[in-house]
Design a protein around this motif. Structure first.
Motif, PDB file in Angstrom:
ATOM      1  N   THR A  87       0.849  -1.197   0.000  1.00  9.95           N
ATOM      2  CA  THR A  87       0.000   0.000   0.000  1.00  9.95           C
ATOM      3  C   THR A  87       0.887   1.250   0.000  1.00  9.95           C
ATOM      4  OG1 THR A  87      -1.651  -1.227   1.247  1.00  9.95           O
ATOM      5  CG2 THR A  87      -1.915   1.155   1.199  1.00  9.95           C
TER       6      THR A  87
ATOM      7  N   SER B 110       2.063   4.531  -3.388  1.00  4.12           N
ATOM      8  CA  SER B 110       2.425   5.962  -3.434  1.00  4.12           C
ATOM      9  C   SER B 110       3.806   6.140  -4.015  1.00  4.12           C
ATOM     10  CB  SER B 110       2.422   6.567  -2.037  1.00  4.12           C
ATOM     11  OG  SER B 110       1.186   6.442  -1.471  1.00  4.12           O
TER      12      SER B 110
ATOM     13  N   GLN C 236       2.339  15.472 -10.463  1.00  2.00           N
ATOM     14  CA  GLN C 236       1.733  14.237  -9.953  1.00  2.00           C
ATOM     15  C   GLN C 236       1.036  13.467 -11.072  1.00  2.00           C
ATOM     16  OE1 GLN C 236      -0.424  15.802  -6.360  1.00  2.00           O
ATOM     17  NE2 GLN C 236       0.104  13.778  -5.607  1.00  2.00           N
TER      18      GLN C 236
ATOM     19  N   THR D  77      -4.741   2.060  -7.166  1.00  2.00           N
ATOM     20  CA  THR D  77      -5.045   3.460  -6.851  1.00  2.00           C
ATOM     21  C   THR D  77      -5.144   4.255  -8.157  1.00  2.00           C
ATOM     22  OG1 THR D  77      -4.409   5.298  -5.404  1.00  2.00           O
ATOM     23  CG2 THR D  77      -2.634   4.255  -6.620  1.00  2.00           C
TER      24      THR D  77
ATOM     25  N   ALA E 292      -6.578   3.472   5.208  1.00  2.00           N
ATOM     26  CA  ALA E 292      -5.424   4.087   4.557  1.00  2.00           C
ATOM     27  C   ALA E 292      -5.547   3.979   3.039  1.00  2.00           C
ATOM     28  CB  ALA E 292      -4.141   3.413   5.029  1.00  2.00           C
ATOM     29  N   GLU E 293      -6.009   2.810   2.563  1.00  2.00           N
ATOM     30  CA  GLU E 293      -6.187   2.610   1.114  1.00  2.00           C
ATOM     31  C   GLU E 293      -7.255   3.547   0.561  1.00  2.00           C
ATOM     32  OE1 GLU E 293      -6.724  -1.439  -0.416  1.00  2.00           O
ATOM     33  OE2 GLU E 293      -5.340  -2.108   1.134  1.00  2.00           O
TER      34      GLU E 293
ATOM     35  N   ASN F 260      -8.203   6.426   1.830  1.00  2.00           N
ATOM     36  CA  ASN F 260      -7.679   7.791   1.866  1.00  2.00           C
ATOM     37  C   ASN F 260      -6.842   8.083   0.628  1.00  2.00           C
ATOM     38  OD1 ASN F 260      -8.253   9.649   3.947  1.00  2.00           O
ATOM     39  ND2 ASN F 260      -7.355   8.248   5.435  1.00  2.00           N
ATOM     40  N   LEU F 261      -5.978   7.125   0.293  1.00  2.00           N
ATOM     41  CA  LEU F 261      -5.115   7.267  -0.879  1.00  2.00           C
ATOM     42  C   LEU F 261      -5.960   7.349  -2.146  1.00  2.00           C
ATOM     43  CD1 LEU F 261      -2.052   7.195  -1.620  1.00  2.00           C
ATOM     44  CD2 LEU F 261      -2.320   4.746  -2.004  1.00  2.00           C
ATOM     45  N   GLU F 262      -7.025   6.523  -2.185  1.00  2.00           N
ATOM     46  CA  GLU F 262      -7.923   6.488  -3.342  1.00  2.00           C
ATOM     47  C   GLU F 262      -8.564   7.869  -3.555  1.00  2.00           C
ATOM     48  OE1 GLU F 262      -8.803   3.669  -5.151  1.00  2.00           O
ATOM     49  OE2 GLU F 262     -10.496   4.486  -6.262  1.00  2.00           O
TER      50      GLU F 262
ATOM     51  N   SER G  98      -7.664  10.855  -2.346  1.00  2.00           N
ATOM     52  CA  SER G  98      -6.671  11.890  -2.617  1.00  2.00           C
ATOM     53  C   SER G  98      -6.175  11.812  -4.067  1.00  2.00           C
ATOM     54  CB  SER G  98      -5.515  11.709  -1.630  1.00  2.00           C
ATOM     55  OG  SER G  98      -4.478  12.543  -1.967  1.00  2.00           O
ATOM     56  N   ASN G  99      -5.850  10.595  -4.528  1.00  2.00           N
ATOM     57  CA  ASN G  99      -5.343  10.437  -5.897  1.00  2.00           C
ATOM     58  C   ASN G  99      -6.438  10.695  -6.932  1.00  2.00           C
ATOM     59  OD1 ASN G  99      -2.845   9.846  -4.958  1.00  2.00           O
ATOM     60  ND2 ASN G  99      -2.947   7.663  -5.335  1.00  2.00           N
TER      61      ASN G  99
ATOM     62  N   ASP H 194     -11.214  14.838   0.709  1.00  2.00           N
ATOM     63  CA  ASP H 194      -9.983  15.561   0.380  1.00  2.00           C
ATOM     64  C   ASP H 194     -10.403  16.854  -0.313  1.00  2.00           C
ATOM     65  OD1 ASP H 194      -7.325  16.084   0.355  1.00  2.00           O
ATOM     66  OD2 ASP H 194      -6.876  14.898  -1.434  1.00  2.00           O
TER      67      ASP H 194
END
Lengths: 160, 141
Positions: free
Chosen positions: A43, A47, A65, A137, B40-41, B43-45, B47-48, B126
């Motif tokens: 995970t 990033s 980005q 992601t 956490a996953e 959140n990343l999803e 944000s990205n 976000d």
């Protein structure tokens, strides 16, 4: 005297059986913890892969980005990052274009098919595996030929 | 029943209770970890996904971020279309492509909702600012 010995014996038998179950359960937990640690590290990797300078977009030295697809086409991660991708657990890494939806969603991006393709392989350890856990992601895919940003996904497939 | 037999039953009950309480303890301890990881996953999803939305190209020289900025500044035309209408349409299209149903997310420009539905329950959000207005993406799960 005899009764005390019998009690002690039965107690020992019960204790051994309980300990046996406990260690079996703990070893399962350790295995699960190992798999979890692998998922956690991957995970974090989601990033860090998107920030690798070899494939990240940059304009006049300033990083953006997004993933530059022209860099993805020429960079061979297996030359530089084999240890990085296989030190903890083995995984396959690839990018896909999600939107606009490509005509053939399974077409692998190779010279000749680019940019009208869907899947950009990044790292493949080429090992046999029984099952896999996939985490992903969203990423922005940049196409320098048309100066266009499209919606893509970065996939990390953890091989087990 | 003899005294010895009573003692054996007593020991067995204690050991079994201890054993099951340990099993429950480890089971719940590991559940906490997986919840943290899932969050956490997500959140990343979120944000990205917001970054992807900002950069997504609508037409030559114009991104969805430009349309959002134009809409936040009071409206205008991007790619020969009304910027706010473009935002509504393309945010919904990108969210659908990401596998989000209409009641799983909300997209706000300032206080105004630019997504088809509202959502409820646990949420992750976000945001960023453009033209001094807060742009916010909320994901519900």
């Amino acid at each position: 005297m005899m009764e005390t010995l019998m009690v002690a014996m039965v107690f020992m038998v019960v204790l051994v059986v309980a300990l046996g179950f406990y260690f079996k359960f703990s070893s399962q937990n350790v295995e699960e913890a190992g798999e979890n640690a692998c998922i956690v590290s991957n995970t974090v990797m989601l990033s860090s892969i998107a920030s690798m300078p070899e494939i990240q977009c940059s304009v006049n030295g300033k990083r953006e980005q997004c993933i530059d697809t022209s860099k993805l086409m020429v960079f061979d991660a297996s030359q530089e990052y084999t240890e990085f991708f296989t030190s903890n657990c083995k995984q396959k890494v690839y990018f896909t274009q999600v939107y606009p939806e490509p005509e053939n969603v399974e077409e692998v991006c190779v010279q000749g098919a680019y940019p009208d393709c869907a899947v950009y392989p990044y790292f493949d350890p080429r090992v046999e595996y029984i099952s896999s856990v996939v985490i992903s992601t969203p990423v922005s895919l940049y196409y320098p030929l048309t100066d266009e940003y499209r919606f893509g996904r970065l996939f990390v497939e953890i091989l087990q | 029943m003899k005294k010895g037999q009573t003692e054996i039953i007593g020991f067995m009950v204690i050991i079994l209770l201890l054993f099951f309480s340990l099993i429950f303890y480890f089971r719940f301890a590991s559940d906490d970890d997986s919840d943290f990881l899932a969050e956490a996953e997500e959140n990343l999803e979120v944000s990205n996904f917001l970054t992807v939305m900002k950069q997504y190209t609508l037409c030559e020289d114009s991104s969805l971020g430009d349309a959002i900025k134009s809409c936040a500044s009071g409206g205008g035309f991007i790619c020969a279309e009304d910027s706010c209408a473009l935002v509504k349409r393309d945010v919904a299209a990108l969210a659908a492509a990401n596998g989000w149903s209409e009641d799983e997310y909300m997209f706000f420009i300032g206080e105004e909702l630019y997504s088809p539905n509202t959502c409820a329950g646990n949420s992750l959000a976000d945001d960023y600012s453009t033209a001094s207005i807060e742009i916010r993406l909320v994901y519900c799960y």
